[in-house]
Design a protein around this motif. Structure first.
Motif, mmCIF file in Angstrom:
data_model
loop_
_atom_site.group_PDB
_atom_site.id
_atom_site.type_symbol
_atom_site.label_atom_id
_atom_site.label_comp_id
_atom_site.label_asym_id
_atom_site.label_seq_id
_atom_site.Cartn_x
_atom_site.Cartn_y
_atom_site.Cartn_z
ATOM 1 N N CYS B 444 0.828 -1.208 0.000
ATOM 2 C CA CYS B 444 0.000 0.000 0.000
ATOM 3 C C CYS B 444 0.865 1.261 0.000
ATOM 4 C CB CYS B 444 -0.927 -0.017 1.218
ATOM 5 S SG CYS B 444 -1.928 1.465 1.334
ATOM 6 N N VAL B 445 1.866 1.280 0.890
ATOM 7 C CA VAL B 445 2.739 2.462 0.963
ATOM 8 C C VAL B 445 3.476 2.649 -0.367
ATOM 9 C CG1 VAL B 445 4.804 3.400 2.092
ATOM 10 C CG2 VAL B 445 2.972 2.400 3.467
ATOM 11 N N ALA B 446 3.880 1.530 -0.986
ATOM 12 C CA ALA B 446 4.573 1.627 -2.279
ATOM 13 C C ALA B 446 3.641 2.177 -3.357
ATOM 14 C CB ALA B 446 5.103 0.251 -2.683
ATOM 15 N N VAL B 447 2.393 1.691 -3.358
ATOM 16 C CA VAL B 447 1.441 2.184 -4.372
ATOM 17 C C VAL B 447 1.210 3.684 -4.181
ATOM 18 C CG1 VAL B 447 -0.978 2.127 -5.107
ATOM 19 C CG2 VAL B 447 0.279 -0.004 -4.806
ATOM 20 N N LEU B 448 0.972 4.105 -2.940
ATOM 21 C CA LEU B 448 0.705 5.532 -2.693
ATOM 22 C C LEU B 448 1.952 6.385 -2.920
ATOM 23 C CD1 LEU B 448 -1.555 5.372 0.501
ATOM 24 C CD2 LEU B 448 -2.275 5.726 -1.846
ATOM 25 N N GLY B 449 3.115 5.923 -2.404
ATOM 26 C CA GLY B 449 4.342 6.722 -2.487
ATOM 27 C C GLY B 449 4.961 6.680 -3.872
ATOM 28 N N LEU B 450 5.332 5.453 -4.321
ATOM 29 C CA LEU B 450 5.959 5.330 -5.645
ATOM 30 C C LEU B 450 4.977 5.703 -6.755
ATOM 31 C CD1 LEU B 450 7.978 1.989 -5.240
ATOM 32 C CD2 LEU B 450 8.803 4.352 -5.074
ATOM 33 N N GLY B 451 3.690 5.359 -6.527
ATOM 34 C CA GLY B 451 2.670 5.725 -7.519
ATOM 35 C C GLY B 451 2.597 7.233 -7.701
ATOM 36 N N SER B 452 2.636 7.970 -6.591
ATOM 37 C CA SER B 452 2.608 9.437 -6.679
ATOM 38 C C SER B 452 3.853 9.960 -7.383
ATOM 39 C CB SER B 452 2.497 10.060 -5.280
ATOM 40 O OG SER B 452 1.274 9.685 -4.696
ATOM 41 N N VAL B 453 5.005 9.327 -7.071
ATOM 42 C CA VAL B 453 6.256 9.733 -7.751
ATOM 43 C C VAL B 453 6.119 9.490 -9.262
ATOM 44 C CG1 VAL B 453 8.708 9.173 -8.022
ATOM 45 C CG2 VAL B 453 7.706 9.368 -5.732
ATOM 46 N N ALA B 454 5.545 8.328 -9.619
ATOM 47 C CA ALA B 454 5.355 8.011 -11.047
ATOM 48 C C ALA B 454 4.450 9.052 -11.716
ATOM 49 C CB ALA B 454 4.760 6.615 -11.194
ATOM 50 N N MET B 455 3.424 9.515 -10.993
ATOM 51 C CA MET B 455 2.527 10.534 -11.567
ATOM 52 C C MET B 455 3.279 11.854 -11.759
ATOM 53 S SD MET B 455 -0.031 8.612 -11.898
ATOM 54 C CE MET B 455 -1.074 9.742 -12.767
ATOM 55 N N ILE B 456 4.128 12.199 -10.791
ATOM 56 C CA ILE B 456 4.897 13.456 -10.908
ATOM 57 C C ILE B 456 5.883 13.361 -12.086
ATOM 58 C CG2 ILE B 456 6.610 14.919 -9.746
ATOM 59 C CD1 ILE B 456 5.152 14.125 -7.083
ATOM 60 N N ILE B 457 6.519 12.189 -12.223
ATOM 61 C CA ILE B 457 7.452 11.994 -13.354
ATOM 62 C C ILE B 457 6.714 12.206 -14.680
ATOM 63 C CG2 ILE B 457 8.772 10.217 -14.619
ATOM 64 C CD1 ILE B 457 9.619 9.129 -11.850
#
Lengths: 70, 627
Positions: B444-457
């Motif tokens: 969950c933390v990976a989806v929220l954290g890395l997912g948000s980073v992926a959206m910013i990228i």
């Protein structure tokens, strides 16, 4: 039939059917869709009927009504 | 575009509407005595009331402007966004609704903490607050744009006026005010939408003539698959709306979640959503979009009506501006004094009925997930006061965001751009969390954290979206590059992260009953704290009598005959309600059946029940067994 008309329709209801089927199977596996219970059975019927209703209405809007009156 | 000098009758209707809605909303502040009342309205409302208030929330002021603009530009295909939610209903009805209703969570971030721990809660809080406050901003902006077109007021003036009105009644009355005013506003906006349709069809001489005046390419229910690249094409709308907007609305919109926590039972929640999706959403699609089709038909038909529409749609640069389609159709078709004011009031109602929900939701998350974390030991009255202050702050931030959304080419683009960029990590985390027992806190933390980073990228390098674009071409840079298909990229990337992390770090702890999908009986057992009673039952009609012998604040006692009809046992959960169904449960509350037996045709209640249900002694009430 014109592929430009049918492609969006198939995509929408192909994806929709896949998502619904996957969700219903997962729900059944988890015990959330016990069709022996009256209320759950009613919910299941409404879910399927609702999808079919939307598919029929979109079908009319995509393949029939645009050509009415020509 | 011509400036409109509003006739006195129209001004009177608009002012009358503002006064009525503030009075209506403030009147219901008497029902908000605690934070529970303020945010959740006390789990008392009927399904039909919740359904109407949901549709008022679905239809924002942007809806009339955005869908009319899209209707004028792309035709009937603009209705696609209102007709692609159904595929998510199995997950929503069978998993998400039981989880949020029976687990008694107050906010979505609280669910994340209970299911995944505090880090997930913090991330969820941040994402949801950004989503909600941005949503307030876009609603305020579109209303400002409409009022500018109709009245010639500056955008910020109309934004500030309506924000103040909505702020007053939400700050005063909370969720009960929101639900009750939304019923009124839903009826108002649906009526106004259909009024324009009827006037337009009559102006053409009938439905057949209107349909014939519409060129064939504007008559299809679904748009072309991936053309034009920028704006409404099928695949753009499908991914941005069915996955981005619709999932966000049903799964992560705290305002909507709170609405369903107000309903008296999960069963009534399901009835409400069925009414919304099968009846009210299609009606709303017609109400908000028909002005665009009418404007297009009038434009194509030419003549007096065509010339009028073209005049009203001409922007300051002398070119046709499609975003004026709604206002142009309204100004061309409406000539009776006061009716134009009524349409304006409906447009304002659409804004306020969406913004009020969002303001209340921002306050709920800010209090429960931020403020209480730092100051946990304050009184309920203190938190209620803080909620009201936060409501005001939320409105102010929304106003500040208005210039950000005004930089987009169209309102449709602005709305699509922000939902596609913000929502994917949250919706993926919610659905995987609700449906997959092995989905762990690491995942969950990976989806929220890395997912948000992926959206910013993807905002800085939009070309990363190209492999997911379904043939749609990149039509801009930054946030505007692949602004619709960013949702597809986000959903696929976040789902991939979730699957990989779950396989690497599967949840191995104790069963999380009540927080993941499971049998409804188990949910009910946890909610009730005892075995649920699912035997057949019938309602009973009794007279309220205060009885001090009842010690527990939420207990009621009924006579033996009523027990038999209810088929209820002591400690079963009941609902006691004023007999007037049209109050929608406003005067009602949940209760438990006492072991004590009442006499006569009376129901004995404690003082607590009288206060919680806003009931009076000797009043006739109906009692139903919930479980």
């Amino acid at each position: 039939m014109d592929t430009a008309l049918i492609t969006p329709y198939l995509y929408q209801y192909g994806m929709g059917a896949f998502i619904m089927a996957a969700s219903l199977f997962a729900a059944r596996a988890a015990g959330a869709l016990d069709l022996r219970e009256r209320e759950t059975k009613k919910t299941f019927v409404i879910l399927i009927a609702g999808m079919l209703l939307y598919a029929v209405v979109h079908g009319l809007l995509q393949f029939v009504f645009p050509f009415v009156g020509e | 575009m011509q400036e409109q000098i509003l006739p006195l009758a129209d001004e009177a209707v608009i002012i009358g509407y503002f006064v009525a809605i503030v009075a209506f909303g403030v009147f219901f502040s008497r029902y908000a005595r605690s934070t529970s009342d303020y945010f959740f309205g006390g789990r008392r409302f009927s399904w039909w009331l919740i359904a109407f208030s949901c549709i008022a929330t679905v239809v924002g002021s942007y809806s009339f402007i955005k869908y009319s603009e899209a209707g004028f530009t792309y035709g009937l295909a603009s209705s696609q966004t209102y007709t692609n939610d159904w595929q998510w209903m199995p997950v929503w009805m069978l998993a998400w609704l039981p989880i949020i209703y029976y687990s008694r969570v107050k906010s979505i971030p609280e669910y994340f903490e209970r299911r995944f721990g505090p880090v997930a809660r913090h991330l969820a809080t941040a994402i949801i607050l950004i989503y909600l406050v941005s949503y307030i901003g876009i609603n305020l902006y579109t209303l400002g744009k409409a009022v500018t077109a109709l009245l010639g007021w500056p955008v910020m003036t109309s934004v500030v006026v309506t924000a103040i009105v909505a702020g007053i009644y939400v700050t005063a009355g909370g969720q009960t005010s929101v639900v009750m005013t939304d019923l009124f506003q839903a009826l108002l906006l649906l009526t106004a939408g259909f009024l324009i349709l009827i006037l337009g069809v009559c102006a053409f001489g009938g439905l057949g003539d209107f349909w014939s005046a519409l060129p064939e390419r504007y008559r299809f229910g679904l748009a072309e698959f991936n053309r034009p690249s920028s704006g409404v094409n099928f695949v753009n709308v499908y991914w941005q709306d069915a996955f981005g907007s619709s999932m966000a609305f049903w799964f992560m919109n705290q305002g909507l979640i709170m609405r369903f926590l107000c309903v008296r039972s999960a069963k009534e929640g399901r009835k409400a959503v069925i009414l919304v999706l099968l009846v009210l959403m299609p009606l709303a699609a017609i109400a908000v979009g028909n002005a665009g089709l009418l404007a297009r038909a009038m434009h194509e038909a030419g003549g007096e009506m065509g010339a009028a529409v073209d005049t009203y749609m001409t922007g300051p640069d002398g070119k046709i501006d499609n975003s004026y389609a709604f206002t142009a159709a309204a100004r061309t078709l409406i000539h009776l004094p006061g009716v134009f004011g009524f349409v304006m009031a409906a447009l304002t109602a659409a804004l306020m009925s969406t913004v009020d929900t969002l303001i209340n939701a921002v306050a709920a998350i800010s209090v429960y997930d931020v403020y209480q974390k730092f100051l946990p030991d304050k009184s309920d009255a203190h938190y209620l006061w803080v909620a009201r202050i936060i409501s005001v702050i939320a409105v102010l931030i929304g106003i500040i965001l208005v210039p950000v959304f005004s930089s987009f080419k169209t309102i449709y683009d602005a709305h699509a751009g922000f939902t596609a960029a913000i929502t994917p990590p949250m919706i993926v985390a919610i659905v995987m969390g609700a449906m997959w027992k092995k989905f762990s806190k690491q995942a969950c933390v990976a989806v929220l954290g890395l997912g948000s980073v992926a959206m910013i990228i993807s905002i800085f390098f939009p070309e990363v979206i190209a492999p997911f674009s379904h043939g749609v071409e990149q039509a801009g840079e930054g946030l505007k590059g692949f602004k619709y298909m960013r949702a597809c990229y986000g959903v696929v990337v976040c789902t991939g992260i979730g699957i990989i992390m779950t396989l690497l770090f599967p949840y191995r702890g104790a069963p999380q009953s009540g927080l993941v999908i499971g049998s409804e009986k188990e949910f009910k057992r946890l909610f009730k704290g005892a075995e649920p009673n699912d035997r057949p039952t019938k309602p009973v009609y009794l007279t309220v009598k205060l009885n001090d012998a009842l010690t527990a604040a939420n207990e009621i006692a009924v006579p033996e005959s009523a027990k038999a009809r209810l088929n209820a046992d002591p400690q079963d959960m009941l609902h006691i309600s004023d007999r007037r169904w049209w109050l929608g449960g406003l005067r009602s509350c949940p209760a438990r059946l006492s072991a004590v037996t009442a006499e006569g045709d009376n129901v004995w209640v404690s003082q607590g029940i009288l206060e919680a249900g806003h009931l009076e002694e000797n009043q006739k009430v109906v009692i139903e067994r919930i479980m």
